[in-house]
Every structure is written in structure tokens, then in C-alpha cells.
Design a protein around this motif. Structure first.
Motif, PDB file in Angstrom:
ATOM      1  N   LEU A  14       0.860  -1.184   0.000  1.00  0.00           N
ATOM      2  CA  LEU A  14       0.000   0.000   0.000  1.00  0.00           C
ATOM      3  C   LEU A  14       0.895   1.232   0.000  1.00  0.00           C
ATOM      4  O   LEU A  14       1.760   1.383   0.879  1.00  0.00           O
ATOM      5  CB  LEU A  14      -0.912   0.007   1.228  1.00  0.00           C
ATOM      6  N   ASP A  19      -3.833   4.682  -0.824  1.00  0.00           N
ATOM      7  CA  ASP A  19      -4.034   3.229  -0.769  1.00  0.00           C
ATOM      8  C   ASP A  19      -4.440   2.770   0.624  1.00  0.00           C
ATOM      9  O   ASP A  19      -5.330   1.920   0.778  1.00  0.00           O
ATOM     10  CB  ASP A  19      -2.749   2.489  -1.158  1.00  0.00           C
ATOM     11  N   TYR A  20      -3.789   3.337   1.624  1.00  0.00           N
ATOM     12  CA  TYR A  20      -3.872   2.804   2.985  1.00  0.00           C
ATOM     13  C   TYR A  20      -5.204   3.098   3.674  1.00  0.00           C
ATOM     14  O   TYR A  20      -5.870   2.181   4.177  1.00  0.00           O
ATOM     15  CB  TYR A  20      -2.716   3.375   3.803  1.00  0.00           C
ATOM     16  N   ARG A  23      -8.481   1.174   2.560  1.00  0.00           N
ATOM     17  CA  ARG A  23      -8.459  -0.247   2.913  1.00  0.00           C
ATOM     18  C   ARG A  23      -8.672  -0.447   4.420  1.00  0.00           C
ATOM     19  O   ARG A  23      -9.454  -1.309   4.844  1.00  0.00           O
ATOM     20  CB  ARG A  23      -7.128  -0.890   2.505  1.00  0.00           C
ATOM     21  N   VAL A  24      -7.975   0.331   5.240  1.00  0.00           N
ATOM     22  CA  VAL A  24      -8.137   0.179   6.688  1.00  0.00           C
ATOM     23  C   VAL A  24      -9.564   0.494   7.097  1.00  0.00           C
ATOM     24  O   VAL A  24     -10.194  -0.271   7.851  1.00  0.00           O
ATOM     25  CB  VAL A  24      -7.140   1.080   7.441  1.00  0.00           C
ATOM     26  N   PHE A 125      -2.544  -4.735   9.165  1.00  0.00           N
ATOM     27  CA  PHE A 125      -1.836  -3.698   8.411  1.00  0.00           C
ATOM     28  C   PHE A 125      -0.622  -3.284   9.240  1.00  0.00           C
ATOM     29  O   PHE A 125      -0.722  -3.083  10.446  1.00  0.00           O
ATOM     30  CB  PHE A 125      -2.728  -2.486   8.174  1.00  0.00           C
ATOM     31  N   GLY A 127       3.044  -0.718   8.873  1.00  0.00           N
ATOM     32  CA  GLY A 127       3.790   0.218   8.035  1.00  0.00           C
ATOM     33  C   GLY A 127       4.245   1.430   8.805  1.00  0.00           C
ATOM     34  O   GLY A 127       4.435   1.384  10.025  1.00  0.00           O
ATOM     35  N   TYR A 147       4.663   4.080   3.139  1.00  0.00           N
ATOM     36  CA  TYR A 147       4.314   2.724   2.728  1.00  0.00           C
ATOM     37  C   TYR A 147       3.745   1.918   3.898  1.00  0.00           C
ATOM     38  O   TYR A 147       4.070   2.154   5.066  1.00  0.00           O
ATOM     39  CB  TYR A 147       5.552   1.999   2.180  1.00  0.00           C
ATOM     40  N   ALA A 148       2.919   0.947   3.540  1.00  0.00           N
ATOM     41  CA  ALA A 148       2.396  -0.030   4.490  1.00  0.00           C
ATOM     42  C   ALA A 148       2.091  -1.303   3.721  1.00  0.00           C
ATOM     43  O   ALA A 148       2.152  -1.330   2.488  1.00  0.00           O
ATOM     44  CB  ALA A 148       1.147   0.503   5.194  1.00  0.00           C
ATOM     45  N   GLU A 150      -0.787  -4.739   3.703  1.00  0.00           N
ATOM     46  CA  GLU A 150      -1.939  -5.472   4.206  1.00  0.00           C
ATOM     47  C   GLU A 150      -1.597  -6.952   4.124  1.00  0.00           C
ATOM     48  O   GLU A 150      -1.099  -7.415   3.099  1.00  0.00           O
ATOM     49  CB  GLU A 150      -3.174  -5.166   3.362  1.00  0.00           C
TER      50      GLU A 150
END
Length: 402
Positions: A14, A19-20, A23-24, A125, A127, A147-148, A150
Motif C-alpha cells: 500500500l 491506498d492505505y 483499505r483500513v 496492516f 507500516g 508505505y504499508a 496489508e
């Protein structure tokens, strides 16, 4: 001793808040039993408010929500912001809160710097991304690059266990969630932690082992680069034996002093063939690296004295060719399109006056692990926040469990 390698995981990269956060937040909305969150920073901005709302909704439908924040990084949340969560059952815990002295925060060292989210013991998750709008591109020129990952699969049980271990002093009752051990993919993953008890050097050791084993390429993208002497020596040695060593560091820093410290090390690395790029499009906040065609890491740990010797940190070490290649392609694009390459000729200008500083820096970082022992040793304590509903006085937080 660090956690063991876990086979059978699925991992997705991610990039940045775009992105992150979706999703979270989507996964929190779908949570059935439990949400565990550790973070360094929450701000009362659009990201913080969306996090607040999804946690409130989760608690209202009966999901157990445990939120741990750092007492230094998240020192300025308003009472009403927190009370809106705690009134409906969100459990909010502050790691090592300390009173201000003359308006200044005093809990500078041994911070909860981990960024971990675990949902229902099935998805996690990890990051470097905090819950703040400065991780979104529309924040402006100072939006952070970060960045991270999943992850699902057996390694989630290690993350779940680790988060519960941190939260245990503040929990009213043990978790009833039992993470499944079934495989969800083909990726091998290891959880590497750093704390001030049993895991004091785990993340650094993972870096050292990977660098020593490198045979072809090594890329490090790290926001605050001022590592210990052993890491510097191994980077230099890798370049000497023919490994293509590339560093992507801050060129547009959110903290100018950080780049100043990093630049004191450039001459030592450049003269042995290490390539250094400074990322200039936005502040770099990432903490990622890759070695050869399989090994990668994504997490919260910078390569500086705070992360390597004082803070609580968490990285995932990932062995997977596809993930490694995707991260490599992204970092090459970053270096090619948005970075300035630093030359040795440029760095040695004015070297005469920087030489004493460089000498002092090298001796400082060689001895920093011992120096770190002089700082006050904070136990990993948590203070739980509970609102009192007083119509006249307004919300007030009683001192909770520590």
C-alpha cells in the motif's frame, strides 16, 4: 528472540494514504469481533475524523475496539474528540503520557512508534503511515511519501499476540479472538519487533543479516537515516564486493536537521560506491528496503538512533519475489523521476570544516546503544481514558489503569 518465519501468507503493498486509509477503514467497517490499533499519531483532521467515525460505528455494533496512541505523538487530541469514542465503548489508551513542562512535551524518548492494525485476528496492516491527512497527496507539497502492507495468513496471529501484549496492562478482559492458522497465500513473512525488553536489536539484526547476504542489489528508502556503525559498515562492504547499493533519502525534509545528520555520512558511503538519491518531490516518510530478488521489509522503524535503540517499532520481513519486484519497480521509478543523485564531488566541497563533525558523529553512533542506557527507562505502560459525563463541567478524563 524474534518471531519465527510464517509460511502461507498473502501480502499487498500500500503506497501512501490514498491506498492505505480506504483499505483500513473498509476493513474496520466490516469487522465482526475485534479491532486493535496502535499508532504514533492521530490528528483531528479529515483522516482522524473518519477514523473516529468508523471506530464509533464498530463499537456501536458490538465490536471490541482497542486504540493505543503515543503520549508524545498524539498529545493534542481534544477531550471531546476522545470522549465521542469512549462514550460508546471505544477503549482509548495512551502510551507513557507525561505532563508538559513550560508548555513543552517531556516524553521525548522510548515512544510507541509502531503502526499496527489487526482486525478480527484475520487481517492486519503494518507500516509507517499515521492517521493524519499529511499522508494524502491533496495535503499539498508537504504531503508525505510512505508505505504499508496489508497481510492475511498465519503471521497475523503473531501481530495479534504482539498487540495484545502491549495492551495487556490496560485490558479489562482477555481477547476472545483466536486467529486462524490456515494459509491464505504463498508468501513467507516474519514479524520483527524492537522494544526495551526482549527485542532490543531484532530489527537491526534482520537488516544486518540481509545486507551481509546480499549478492546483486540492495535498495533502502528511509526517512531518517543515521544508522549505527555496524549498518554503515555493512552497506559499505556490500558495495565493495559488487552489490549495487542504492539509498533513497530525504531531499525535501519535514525536519531539516534530519537531512543534516544524514549528509554527514554521505562521504563515507559514496567513496566506496554506494549510490545516494535524495527524494525531492515531497517529504519522504517511508521505512522500506529490499535485498536481491526476494527479501523486503516494510514497517515503522527508521534507521536512526531513536528507532534502533529507544522506540517501540514493528517491521514485517517478507520473502517473496513478486512483492520484492513490485517494490523495486516503484523505488526505481521514484529514484529516476523524482530524486536528485548526490555525487562525491558535491559532498567533498567544504569537507575540511565538516571533517570534525563527521569524526564526532561516527564515534557517537558507534557508542549510542550504551549511551541510550543513560536515558530514563520507560516501562511500556498505558493510561486508559474514561470520560465523566458531567453536564456542567463537560467531559473530563479520569486516570485509568497503567
Amino acid at each position: 528472540m524474534t518471531s519465527p518465519w510464517r509460511d502461507g501468507n498473502q501480502v499487498s503493498l500500500l503506497i501512501n494514504g490514498e491506498d492505505y486509509f480506504p483499505r483500513v477503514f473498509d476493513c474496520v467497517r466490516a469487522a465482526r469481533e475485534e479491532v486493535l490499533i496502535e499508532t504514533f499519531i492521530i490528528f483531528e483532521d479529515k483522516v482522524g475524523h473518519e477514523l473516529q467515525q468508523v471506530l464509533i460505528e464498530a463499537a456501536q455494533r458490538g465490536v471490541r475496539v482497542e486504540l493505543a496512541v503515543d503520549g508524545y505523538g498524539t498529545a493534542d487530541l481534544g477531550r471531546e474528540f476522545v470522549a465521542a469514542m469512549t462514550r460508546v465503548g471505544v477503549n482509548v489508551h495512551v502510551f507513557d503520557p507525561s505532563p508538559r513542562l513550560l508548555g513543552m512535551r517531556t516524553n521525548l524518548f522510548r515512544r510507541l512508534h509502531r503502526k499496527i492494525v489487526v482486525i478480527d485476528g484475520e487481517r492486519a496492516f503494518v507500516g509507517g503511515i499515521n492517521f493524519s491527512a499529511d499522508h494524502l497527496a491533496d495535503y499539498g507539497p508537504m504531503a508525505k511519501q510512505d508505505y504499508a502492507v496489508e497481510v492475511t495468513g498465519p503471521v497475523v496471529a503473531d501481530l495479534h499476540r504482539s498487540s495484545l501484549g502491549l495492551l495487556r496492562p490496560a485490558l479489562d478482559e482477555p481477547s476472545q479472538v483466536r486467529p486462524p492458522a490456515r494459509p491464505t497465500g504463498r508468501v513467507r513473512v516474519l514479524l520483527a519487533e524492537r522494544d526495551n525488553d526482549r527485542h532490543t536489536t531484532d530489527i537491526e539484526q534482520q537488516y544486518l543479516q540481509a545486507i551481509r547476504a546480499a549478492t546483486s542489489r540492495l535498495v533502502v528508502a528511509n526517512a531518517y537515516f543515521f544508522p549505527g556503525y555496524r549498518l554503515l559498515r555493512e552497506l559499505r562492504n556490500a558495495a565493495r564486493r559488487g552489490v549495487k547499493v542504492s539509498l533513497i533519502l530525504q531531499g525535501l525534509p519535514d525536519m531539516p536537521w534530519a537531512r543534516g545528520f544524514s549528509r554527514l555520512l554521505y562521504n563515507y558511503l559514496l567513496r566506496d560506491g554506494v549510490t545516494i538519491h535524495e527524494y525531492c518531490q515531497r517529504p519522504l516518510h517511508g521505512k522500506v528496503a529490499l535485498v536481491d530478488g526476494e527479501w523486503s521489509t516494510v514497517g515503522s522503524s527508521n534507521l536512526d538512533p531513536l528507532s534502533l535503540a529507544l522506540n517501540l517499532e514493528a517491521n514485517l520481513i517478507i520473502r517473496d519475489a513478486d512483492f520484492n519486484q513490485r517494490l523495486h519497480n516503484h523505488l526505481v521509478q521514484l529514484a529516476t523521476e523524482h530524486c536528485t543523485r548526490i555525487s562525491l564531488e558535491r559532498i567533498i566541497r567544504g569537507y575540511w570544516w565538516r571533517a570534525p563533525l563527521i569524526f564526532l558523529c561516527f564515534h557517537f553512533i558507534r557508542r549510542f546503544p550504551a549511551i541510550a542506557g543513560w536515558f530514563p527507562a520507560h516501562a511500556p505502560s498505558l493510561e486508559s481514558l474514561h470520560p465523566e459525563t458531567d453536564a456542567d463541567a463537560g467531559p473530563r478524563y479520569d486516570e485509568g489503569k497503567t
